[in-house]
Design a protein around this motif. Sequence first.
Motif, PDB file in Angstrom:
ATOM      1  N   LEU B 454     -16.125  37.573  58.112  1.00  0.00           N
ATOM      2  CA  LEU B 454     -14.906  36.500  58.617  1.00  0.00           C
ATOM      3  C   LEU B 454     -13.835  36.499  57.566  1.00  0.00           C
ATOM      4  CD1 LEU B 454     -13.864  34.844  61.043  1.00  0.00           C
ATOM      5  CD2 LEU B 454     -15.212  33.023  59.995  1.00  0.00           C
ATOM      6  N   ALA B 455     -12.609  36.868  57.945  1.00  0.00           N
ATOM      7  CA  ALA B 455     -11.550  36.709  57.095  1.00  0.00           C
ATOM      8  C   ALA B 455     -11.332  35.274  56.619  1.00  0.00           C
ATOM      9  CB  ALA B 455     -10.355  37.253  57.844  1.00  0.00           C
ATOM     10  N   ALA B 456     -10.975  34.822  55.630  1.00  0.00           N
ATOM     11  CA  ALA B 456     -10.989  33.526  55.270  1.00  0.00           C
ATOM     12  C   ALA B 456      -9.465  33.307  55.410  1.00  0.00           C
ATOM     13  CB  ALA B 456     -11.104  33.168  53.660  1.00  0.00           C
ATOM     14  N   PRO B 457      -9.057  31.903  55.774  1.00  0.00           N
ATOM     15  CA  PRO B 457      -7.676  31.488  56.191  1.00  0.00           C
ATOM     16  C   PRO B 457      -6.968  31.264  54.867  1.00  0.00           C
ATOM     17  CG  PRO B 457      -9.202  29.707  56.419  1.00  0.00           C
ATOM     18  CD  PRO B 457     -10.204  30.988  56.238  1.00  0.00           C
ATOM     19  N   ALA B 458      -5.655  31.442  54.783  1.00  0.00           N
ATOM     20  CA  ALA B 458      -4.838  31.669  53.721  1.00  0.00           C
ATOM     21  C   ALA B 458      -4.931  30.131  52.830  1.00  0.00           C
ATOM     22  CB  ALA B 458      -3.465  31.968  54.086  1.00  0.00           C
ATOM     23  N   GLY B 459      -5.549  29.042  53.481  1.00  0.00           N
ATOM     24  CA  GLY B 459      -5.388  28.030  52.752  1.00  0.00           C
ATOM     25  C   GLY B 459      -4.481  26.914  53.024  1.00  0.00           C
ATOM     26  N   GLN B 460      -3.148  27.266  53.632  1.00  0.00           N
ATOM     27  CA  GLN B 460      -2.484  26.581  54.337  1.00  0.00           C
ATOM     28  C   GLN B 460      -2.014  27.233  55.764  1.00  0.00           C
ATOM     29  OE1 GLN B 460       1.101  25.718  51.729  1.00  0.00           O
ATOM     30  NE2 GLN B 460       0.228  23.926  51.246  1.00  0.00           N
ATOM     31  N   THR B 461      -1.706  26.346  56.642  1.00  0.00           N
ATOM     32  CA  THR B 461      -1.578  26.700  57.924  1.00  0.00           C
ATOM     33  C   THR B 461       0.049  27.396  57.965  1.00  0.00           C
ATOM     34  OG1 THR B 461      -0.587  24.544  58.858  1.00  0.00           O
ATOM     35  CG2 THR B 461      -2.813  25.134  59.018  1.00  0.00           C
ATOM     36  N   PHE B 462       0.504  27.999  58.971  1.00  0.00           N
ATOM     37  CA  PHE B 462       1.923  28.493  58.967  1.00  0.00           C
ATOM     38  C   PHE B 462       2.715  27.182  59.076  1.00  0.00           C
ATOM     39  CE2 PHE B 462       5.663  29.229  61.534  1.00  0.00           C
ATOM     40  CZ  PHE B 462       6.209  30.212  60.770  1.00  0.00           C
ATOM     41  N   GLN B 463       2.324  26.297  59.974  1.00  0.00           N
ATOM     42  CA  GLN B 463       3.133  24.967  60.166  1.00  0.00           C
ATOM     43  C   GLN B 463       3.199  24.195  58.811  1.00  0.00           C
ATOM     44  OE1 GLN B 463       4.943  24.381  62.755  1.00  0.00           O
ATOM     45  NE2 GLN B 463       3.746  24.573  64.666  1.00  0.00           N
ATOM     46  N   GLN B 464       2.336  24.077  58.133  1.00  0.00           N
ATOM     47  CA  GLN B 464       2.596  23.478  56.541  1.00  0.00           C
ATOM     48  C   GLN B 464       3.636  24.058  55.875  1.00  0.00           C
ATOM     49  OE1 GLN B 464      -1.877  23.432  55.669  1.00  0.00           O
ATOM     50  NE2 GLN B 464      -1.136  21.897  54.196  1.00  0.00           N
ATOM     51  N   GLN B 465       3.251  25.444  55.818  1.00  0.00           N
ATOM     52  CA  GLN B 465       4.133  26.290  54.941  1.00  0.00           C
ATOM     53  C   GLN B 465       5.658  26.084  55.301  1.00  0.00           C
ATOM     54  OE1 GLN B 465       2.799  30.046  53.569  1.00  0.00           O
ATOM     55  NE2 GLN B 465       0.515  29.582  54.014  1.00  0.00           N
ATOM     56  N   TRP B 466       5.852  26.342  56.722  1.00  0.00           N
ATOM     57  CA  TRP B 466       7.098  26.355  57.260  1.00  0.00           C
ATOM     58  C   TRP B 466       7.735  24.884  57.145  1.00  0.00           C
ATOM     59  CZ3 TRP B 466      10.242  29.570  59.123  1.00  0.00           C
ATOM     60  CH2 TRP B 466      11.289  29.249  60.079  1.00  0.00           C
ATOM     61  N   SER B 467       6.905  23.829  57.202  1.00  0.00           N
ATOM     62  CA  SER B 467       7.621  22.457  57.073  1.00  0.00           C
ATOM     63  C   SER B 467       7.941  22.372  55.386  1.00  0.00           C
ATOM     64  CB  SER B 467       6.488  21.337  57.394  1.00  0.00           C
ATOM     65  OG  SER B 467       6.138  21.544  58.661  1.00  0.00           O
ATOM     66  N   ALA B 468       7.203  22.805  54.481  1.00  0.00           N
ATOM     67  CA  ALA B 468       7.511  22.806  53.393  1.00  0.00           C
ATOM     68  C   ALA B 468       8.487  23.546  52.881  1.00  0.00           C
ATOM     69  CB  ALA B 468       6.068  23.405  52.356  1.00  0.00           C
ATOM     70  N   ARG B 469       8.911  24.612  53.610  1.00  0.00           N
ATOM     71  CA  ARG B 469      10.017  25.484  53.308  1.00  0.00           C
ATOM     72  C   ARG B 469      11.327  25.017  53.733  1.00  0.00           C
ATOM     73  NH1 ARG B 469       9.745  31.905  54.510  1.00  0.00           N
ATOM     74  NH2 ARG B 469      11.606  31.157  55.731  1.00  0.00           N
ATOM     75  N   GLY B 470      11.456  23.645  54.311  1.00  0.00           N
ATOM     76  CA  GLY B 470      12.551  23.236  54.901  1.00  0.00           C
ATOM     77  C   GLY B 470      12.784  22.632  56.078  1.00  0.00           C
ATOM     78  N   GLY B 471      11.171  22.313  56.531  1.00  0.00           N
ATOM     79  CA  GLY B 471      11.327  21.435  57.731  1.00  0.00           C
ATOM     80  C   GLY B 471      11.439  22.243  59.034  1.00  0.00           C
ATOM     81  N   ALA B 472      10.508  21.693  59.891  1.00  0.00           N
ATOM     82  CA  ALA B 472      10.632  22.326  61.041  1.00  0.00           C
ATOM     83  C   ALA B 472      11.976  21.931  61.891  1.00  0.00           C
ATOM     84  CB  ALA B 472       9.448  22.061  62.156  1.00  0.00           C
ATOM     85  N   ARG B 473      12.557  23.073  62.326  1.00  0.00           N
ATOM     86  CA  ARG B 473      14.005  22.709  62.817  1.00  0.00           C
ATOM     87  C   ARG B 473      14.110  22.603  64.324  1.00  0.00           C
ATOM     88  NH1 ARG B 473      16.287  28.102  60.478  1.00  0.00           N
ATOM     89  NH2 ARG B 473      14.240  28.328  59.607  1.00  0.00           N
ATOM     90  N   SER B 474      13.058  21.871  64.923  1.00  0.00           N
ATOM     91  CA  SER B 474      13.101  22.175  66.261  1.00  0.00           C
ATOM     92  C   SER B 474      13.471  20.627  66.688  1.00  0.00           C
ATOM     93  CB  SER B 474      11.710  22.188  66.845  1.00  0.00           C
ATOM     94  OG  SER B 474      10.974  20.841  66.706  1.00  0.00           O
TER      95      SER B 474
END
Lengths: 256, 474
Positions: B454-474
Amino acid sequence: MSPSPARVGLFVTCLVDLMRPAVGFAAVKLLEDAGCAVSVPLAQTCCGQPAFNSGDNADAAALARQVIDAFVDYDYVVAPSGSCCGTIKVHYPELFADDPEMLERARDMAARTYELTTFLNDIIKAAPVEGRFERVATYHDSCSGLRELGIKTQPRALLAGIAGLEIREMHTAETCCGFGGLFCVKYPGISEKMVDVKADDIIATGAEVLLGGDMGCLMNMAGRLQRRGVAIEVRHVAEVLAGTTDTAASIGEAQK
Amino acid sequence: MDSTAHAFKNNVRTALDDGKLQTALKLFPEGFPVKRRLAMDRLPEFDALRDAARDIKNHTLAHLDHYLERFESKVIDSGGQVHWCPDAESARQTVLAICRDAGAKTVTKGKSMIGEEIAINESLEKAGLRPVETDLGEYIIQLRHEPPSHIIAPAIHLSKDQVAEAFRKQHTHLPADRPLEEPAVLLDEARAVLRREFLAADVGITGANMLVAETGSMVLVTNEGNGDLTQTLPRVQIVIASIEKVVPTLEDATTILRVLARSATGQEMSVYTTFTTGPKRPEDLDGPEAYHVVLLDNGRTKMLGSEFQDMLRCIRCGACINHCPVYGAIGGHAYGWVYSGPMGAVLIPNLIGVEATADLPNASTLCGRCEDVCPMRIPLPRMLRQLRAHQFSRNIGPSSQRYGLRAWAFLARRPALYRLAMRLGVGTLGAWGRRRGRFRSLPLAGGWTRSRDLAAPAGQTFQQQWSARGGARS
Ligand code: SF4
């Protein structure tokens, strides 16, 4: 391009969100390179397919409603998965067959929703994707994308723009890999047999890389290949198209 | 036939561990599917024919009472009789009574799925009669005392060695050390044995691929000609058929024939296609003196008008089975009753109830290949899902899975809570799996990790990383 860029809501899909964010970022890059304004609505979780395929229509409809609400403002909804898009495009309208108002909204959403390679190749038709990936690869056509949405030529057409990449087709490219969502854990013996047939065929092509457009199937095949000790790299097609294969290890491999 | 569908998981284990079966199944995709593909390529109007065939059946099902009554009156006009049987027991009793009245001892049989459905051989044997299957595949499995594993190729699960073994054991009038390696030799032996039976039989029972309302005819499709000898040689002919086999006209029958063999075996037509109408007339050279049609309902009228009505369009071509990767992994016996593959997974629960067949609609990836190849355009995946919905609303199936699903859905319907839970889960798993990138085993994930990493997850969700990169723009 029209002066105001197409507003695209990215439906990340739950598996990409949890297991493989790199695919989400690759999708964002591809869409932005194609001139789209990409947003990622926070109120998305899962398209509801696990509930729908388990016969839990009430939860499936509740999740569908949530997705429809979250993506109401976009010109397009794009997801890096044929399977999730199949749920939205084909099955959301079925879920609301008896609710005229929601049916209308589900149909509207279905009409705006596209799987990533289909959107890039058939809809937005930006400049061809360019890049370099000097490997021999084979491509698995995931069932929902293939049979519900007719995704077959689109990823291959886009991959043709990648220099150095050779695609060697397998005999069973269109045969189910045995993932099937909850199927693979409910009936592990049958699933193993199915994924082994697939793995044999992948190996027989001599490819170094297995590509596909759906995380579930890719994780299934990667997991089986790795358990059998086969060193074939497994990746989502978006990563190769976006040229981001150097930034994330392939599925199930340790980060460098 | 008694169902073992309730023991599906056991049946699957047995099938997966059966080396001979697995060898036979390995060859399966190279056979019928390849031939079907070639037949399609030779017939550009195939898809239009599928639409026409579907429309014929839809029309017939919408007026089924009318066409069945019309059929009956035509059979009577031609000197035959029609027996209406609501269930398997009444069909068995009807057949037995006809045999008794005829003073029959030996009964020859053509291949018939309805015969399997009502377990006619067992009841004939119990009544002291000797039923002899005349289709080679059916004959082989009759010798081995097992049910068919495929609706058109009943012995597809066997190797020729297993057939030779059965012949040696049962044909004791022949020298024990005779060579039986060549398929042609096996065929000749079966033919010689069956020839005697054909001539000795008092009653011949066959199924029917179609019943024609316009003329009262039945249509029988075979590749061995055994069906014709079964129909024409005995004094009494019995046709056993389910009610949805009727079509309005001869023209309709020929339209369906054009898609049937092509979908089944890739043949343009089967080797023998026979239309039979009533008993022997004075001017006929041969044929039975008495002609009976046993019309079986056995749960089908309940499907009429329900969301499963489309299934009654099925012409038993077997294409969905031939292209099903699940069938390819486990063969037909695992399904536990007369039918198998996708059509079986829809039909069996409808005919014998959803409780004792709960696994069948679930044991599918819904890959959709069956619907793709079905000449009658039956939406098999949709009906499998509908059966699952029936189960879900009636609390059939493992409660642990249901609770798991409800818990997950509870979270998924609350995006903020979901994000938090996933962040925590993915963080923990990501930390555990960071070094190797995958797990060989993991608590609660045994179904997955039994045969796969079973592949291990990367440790942070996409949503987490996306928010960290500049906040969800929705
Ligand atoms: S469901 Fe369709 S493909 Fe399957 S046996 Fe019936 S007619 Fe043939």
